[in-house]
Design a protein around this motif. Sequence first.
Motif, PDB file in Angstrom:
ATOM      1  N   ASN A   1      21.485 -25.330 -24.615  1.00  0.00           N
ATOM      2  CA  ASN A   1      20.502 -25.623 -25.523  1.00  0.00           C
ATOM      3  C   ASN A   1      21.242 -27.105 -25.854  1.00  0.00           C
ATOM      4  O   ASN A   1      22.113 -27.302 -26.500  1.00  0.00           O
ATOM      5  CB  ASN A   1      20.445 -24.940 -26.786  1.00  0.00           C
TER       6      ASN A   1
ATOM      7  N   SER B   1      16.318 -22.697 -28.054  1.00  0.00           N
ATOM      8  CA  SER B   1      16.900 -23.076 -29.364  1.00  0.00           C
ATOM      9  C   SER B   1      17.707 -21.995 -29.965  1.00  0.00           C
ATOM     10  O   SER B   1      17.837 -20.757 -29.557  1.00  0.00           O
ATOM     11  CB  SER B   1      15.754 -23.523 -30.171  1.00  0.00           C
TER      12      SER B   1
ATOM     13  N   THR C   1      17.134 -17.686 -30.532  1.00  0.00           N
ATOM     14  CA  THR C   1      16.020 -17.404 -29.511  1.00  0.00           C
ATOM     15  C   THR C   1      16.800 -16.105 -28.576  1.00  0.00           C
ATOM     16  O   THR C   1      15.905 -15.614 -27.873  1.00  0.00           O
ATOM     17  CB  THR C   1      15.496 -18.333 -29.031  1.00  0.00           C
TER      18      THR C   1
ATOM     19  N   ASN D   1      12.107 -17.695 -32.263  1.00  0.00           N
ATOM     20  CA  ASN D   1      13.428 -17.301 -33.111  1.00  0.00           C
ATOM     21  C   ASN D   1      13.167 -16.150 -33.772  1.00  0.00           C
ATOM     22  O   ASN D   1      12.277 -15.895 -34.768  1.00  0.00           O
ATOM     23  CB  ASN D   1      13.467 -18.590 -34.053  1.00  0.00           C
TER      24      ASN D   1
ATOM     25  N   VAL E   1      11.580 -19.894 -26.950  1.00  0.00           N
ATOM     26  CA  VAL E   1      11.050 -20.823 -28.058  1.00  0.00           C
ATOM     27  C   VAL E   1      10.828 -19.878 -29.453  1.00  0.00           C
ATOM     28  O   VAL E   1      10.718 -20.336 -30.600  1.00  0.00           O
ATOM     29  CB  VAL E   1       9.778 -21.582 -27.907  1.00  0.00           C
TER      30      VAL E   1
ATOM     31  N   ILE F   1      13.918 -29.028 -25.074  1.00  0.00           N
ATOM     32  CA  ILE F   1      12.984 -27.992 -25.849  1.00  0.00           C
ATOM     33  C   ILE F   1      11.886 -28.623 -26.859  1.00  0.00           C
ATOM     34  O   ILE F   1      12.386 -29.108 -27.770  1.00  0.00           O
ATOM     35  CB  ILE F   1      14.053 -26.890 -26.296  1.00  0.00           C
TER      36      ILE F   1
ATOM     37  N   ILE G   1       9.891 -24.962 -31.569  1.00  0.00           N
ATOM     38  CA  ILE G   1      10.340 -23.602 -31.839  1.00  0.00           C
ATOM     39  C   ILE G   1       9.431 -22.808 -32.818  1.00  0.00           C
ATOM     40  O   ILE G   1       8.528 -23.366 -33.311  1.00  0.00           O
ATOM     41  CB  ILE G   1      11.665 -23.618 -32.753  1.00  0.00           C
TER      42      ILE G   1
ATOM     43  N   ARG H   1      14.493 -34.611 -25.934  1.00  0.00           N
ATOM     44  CA  ARG H   1      14.896 -33.220 -26.014  1.00  0.00           C
ATOM     45  C   ARG H   1      14.522 -32.399 -24.892  1.00  0.00           C
ATOM     46  O   ARG H   1      13.394 -32.728 -24.357  1.00  0.00           O
ATOM     47  CB  ARG H   1      14.411 -32.595 -27.282  1.00  0.00           C
TER      48      ARG H   1
ATOM     49  N   ASP I   1      20.144 -29.482 -27.970  1.00  0.00           N
ATOM     50  CA  ASP I   1      20.193 -29.859 -29.328  1.00  0.00           C
ATOM     51  C   ASP I   1      21.501 -28.907 -30.113  1.00  0.00           C
ATOM     52  O   ASP I   1      21.965 -29.626 -31.325  1.00  0.00           O
ATOM     53  CB  ASP I   1      18.915 -28.899 -30.254  1.00  0.00           C
ATOM     54  N   GLN I   2      22.240 -28.323 -29.534  1.00  0.00           N
ATOM     55  CA  GLN I   2      23.577 -27.811 -29.814  1.00  0.00           C
ATOM     56  C   GLN I   2      24.671 -28.564 -29.521  1.00  0.00           C
ATOM     57  O   GLN I   2      25.869 -28.127 -29.843  1.00  0.00           O
ATOM     58  CB  GLN I   2      23.713 -26.122 -29.697  1.00  0.00           C
TER      59      GLN I   2
ATOM     60  N   TYR J   1      21.286 -29.785 -37.514  1.00  0.00           N
ATOM     61  CA  TYR J   1      20.774 -28.682 -36.785  1.00  0.00           C
ATOM     62  C   TYR J   1      21.520 -27.440 -36.778  1.00  0.00           C
ATOM     63  O   TYR J   1      21.024 -26.296 -37.093  1.00  0.00           O
ATOM     64  CB  TYR J   1      20.340 -29.175 -35.458  1.00  0.00           C
TER      65      TYR J   1
ATOM     66  N   LYS K   1      21.763 -33.480 -34.924  1.00  0.00           N
ATOM     67  CA  LYS K   1      22.228 -32.198 -34.167  1.00  0.00           C
ATOM     68  C   LYS K   1      23.381 -31.493 -34.797  1.00  0.00           C
ATOM     69  O   LYS K   1      23.264 -30.424 -35.017  1.00  0.00           O
ATOM     70  CB  LYS K   1      22.703 -32.742 -32.731  1.00  0.00           C
TER      71      LYS K   1
END
Length: 713
Positions: A217, A25, A28, A249, A247, A271, A274, A269, A219-220, A469, A466
């Motif tokens: 990632n 994520s 990280t 951060n 995971v 991942i 976090i 997802r 989510d990105q 995020y 997203k």
Amino acid sequence: MNYNYTEDQRYAIKTDAPYFLLIGSAGTGKTHVLVERIDYLVKQIKLNPKHILILTTTVNDMYNIMNKLDELLDISNISIFTLEMFALKVILDYEGYNKKFLSKEVLDKIKDDITKEVMITKKQYEAYQIKPSIFMNYKNKIDDIYESYLKTHKVSLNEDFVSYAFKLFSEDKELQNKYHNMYSHIFIDNAQDIYGGNKAFVFKLFDNTQNIYVLGNDDQLMEDIDIKSTYLYDVYLDKNFERKVLVDNYKTNLSILRFASMIEKNTSRLIPEIKYMRQDHFKPNLNILSSEEEIYKEMISTIKQLNEDEIETELFDIAVIVSNEDKPSMIKRLEKEGLLNYIDKEEMIDCDRLVDGLSNYAEDPLIDKTNFLTFMLRTMDELGLDKQTKASYMRLISLYQKISKDISIKNFIIFLQTKSYMKVYQVEPSSVNVLTLEETKGLDFKYVFIKDLTSLLTNQLEQSRKIVYNLLFTARDLVYLYDLKNSNHEVLEELKKIKENWIKISVKKSIYKDIIYIPTNTYLRMEQHHIFEEVKIKYKAYPKLYNELTYLIELIINFDKILNGKETNPNIDIYMQAFRYFIQHTLKVTLDVAFNEKRNRIAGYLSGGSAGGFNMDRDYDYLINQKLLDKSFTISEFKSVHDIYRYLSATHHKHDYEKSVSKNEKDQAKKNIEIYQGLTNRDKIRYYVAVIKLYHALNLNDKHLSLIDAKIA
């Protein structure tokens, strides 16, 4: 930097797996692991750097990787490109660096001109335009002449370079094999952003003999694209790839991670969670206000307060993220408040003449970063460019030299042809950053303000999560969210619920802390180091001035090290007397030339006289109005150059003052010495840096600079 990695990070750095996937994520340390992995391969495994290829998806990410790698090893033989830039490299290495890429409109006109020449009469030409199929002989002839023209003049449609390179690989297996043999280790960054034609091109780079290292990632991924269609997902399912998931951060405060927890509502997802290392006690900054004007006032007030109250916070470490439509008005408001010196991004520039002139030297091994600027100046003179065109090209050259660590004619041509000068974001000193959503990729700041959050979202719920995020992780310490009371979006409602249940929002705590520690034993900021490098580049062609400025920069860096050392010599300030001499002589010569030796406007400024002999505000305004000084150099910095001279002169002549001057002069000298001795170490560094920043901000032409260089003793 000092590194104390987690077990998963250490494993990812030293893995023996030929195929490896690193998912993590935001925050990280994926990029740091990538850099350490390459450093490990080169220094420990003794891998030849020329066999390494690093591909990413944005110009900002590419230069970020370059800068981090450059701190560890010589990167001149490592290939680091965006996918688009690498595809163009393949094309130009194959077809020549003098190849031209023209728009469809220009190519259509070329074909139309050929058609007019082939068709005998105007009537035939008009009939051909209506129905070419009835003139098949003519049509074939026109097509043949057109294709011959394209090959002879090395011209192609200015299309997607990746698609073009994919076509070359598909048609020429020998060319494809050449690249298979060229790179033994290939790193693919931001794999979630690689899909469609880009994904097909990436697969063309492999033949099962290379080591493949993939980072990403899901989510990105901010585009409205199904993650299952991406290269990241293909690798995720590939059983040949060993996998590690990060995971922990290290970079982002807990308050930001609490807001980011809304991403957990997304399905499929990769991942699962976090964990935080940086715990803070900030309250949730989600501000729902009644009007745009109220948002503007609240944001500007908070920015000013941060800049005044936070010792370690500079304006350039603050970002405001807005929609494309809001950006102009936000820039005007911040400029009016003195919080921003906005520099427009470079517009698209016609670089064909420059590329033509440079292409003949693409293979010249003698051109490197030491003589690049001199060569560019000579080439532009040979091309006979007008002042305006030369000035445009010089801005691009300066930008390229500033951001690139591997300077060459080939890479500069690729930089121009891909319009990378329009895609890179530069942080400006003494200025808040104003960014659109697209411009945030690959960047992060200490504090981030997001105006009208819902204006940045879409009607796709998971995509909008997203986007939020990614916006949240643009901030390291604190994020300020703003929206209007009449705004409606499901994601906004989710954020409101998080705010309402703030203490109940659970984020797991990492068992690690201080994974990547940035030492604070320096008073110099990275931005100041960038200014040092730019000043060296700017005055490279003027040897005397260059040598003096370089010496002063080295003094500042060494002075900073001494101030931060365990044992500090109480008399170390004596080493900085070179600044007194420089201001008294070289800076005096500089402004004498700039003002055509009319000292009435800045009389006494460099002689160390009292400020009563001249009006510093007036003189500063004059320099700005005459465009001799950039507005990024502030009036306070202007005055500090005078102040540091007075302090150093008083220290240098303190014994003389005791013998031959009046009581008033003795008292003033004593006061100056006391003021200097009372300065913090950080303030001393800032005073000295101001002298270098002045030369960074001066806008002098070649005639001025040549005369200054000749007058320096």
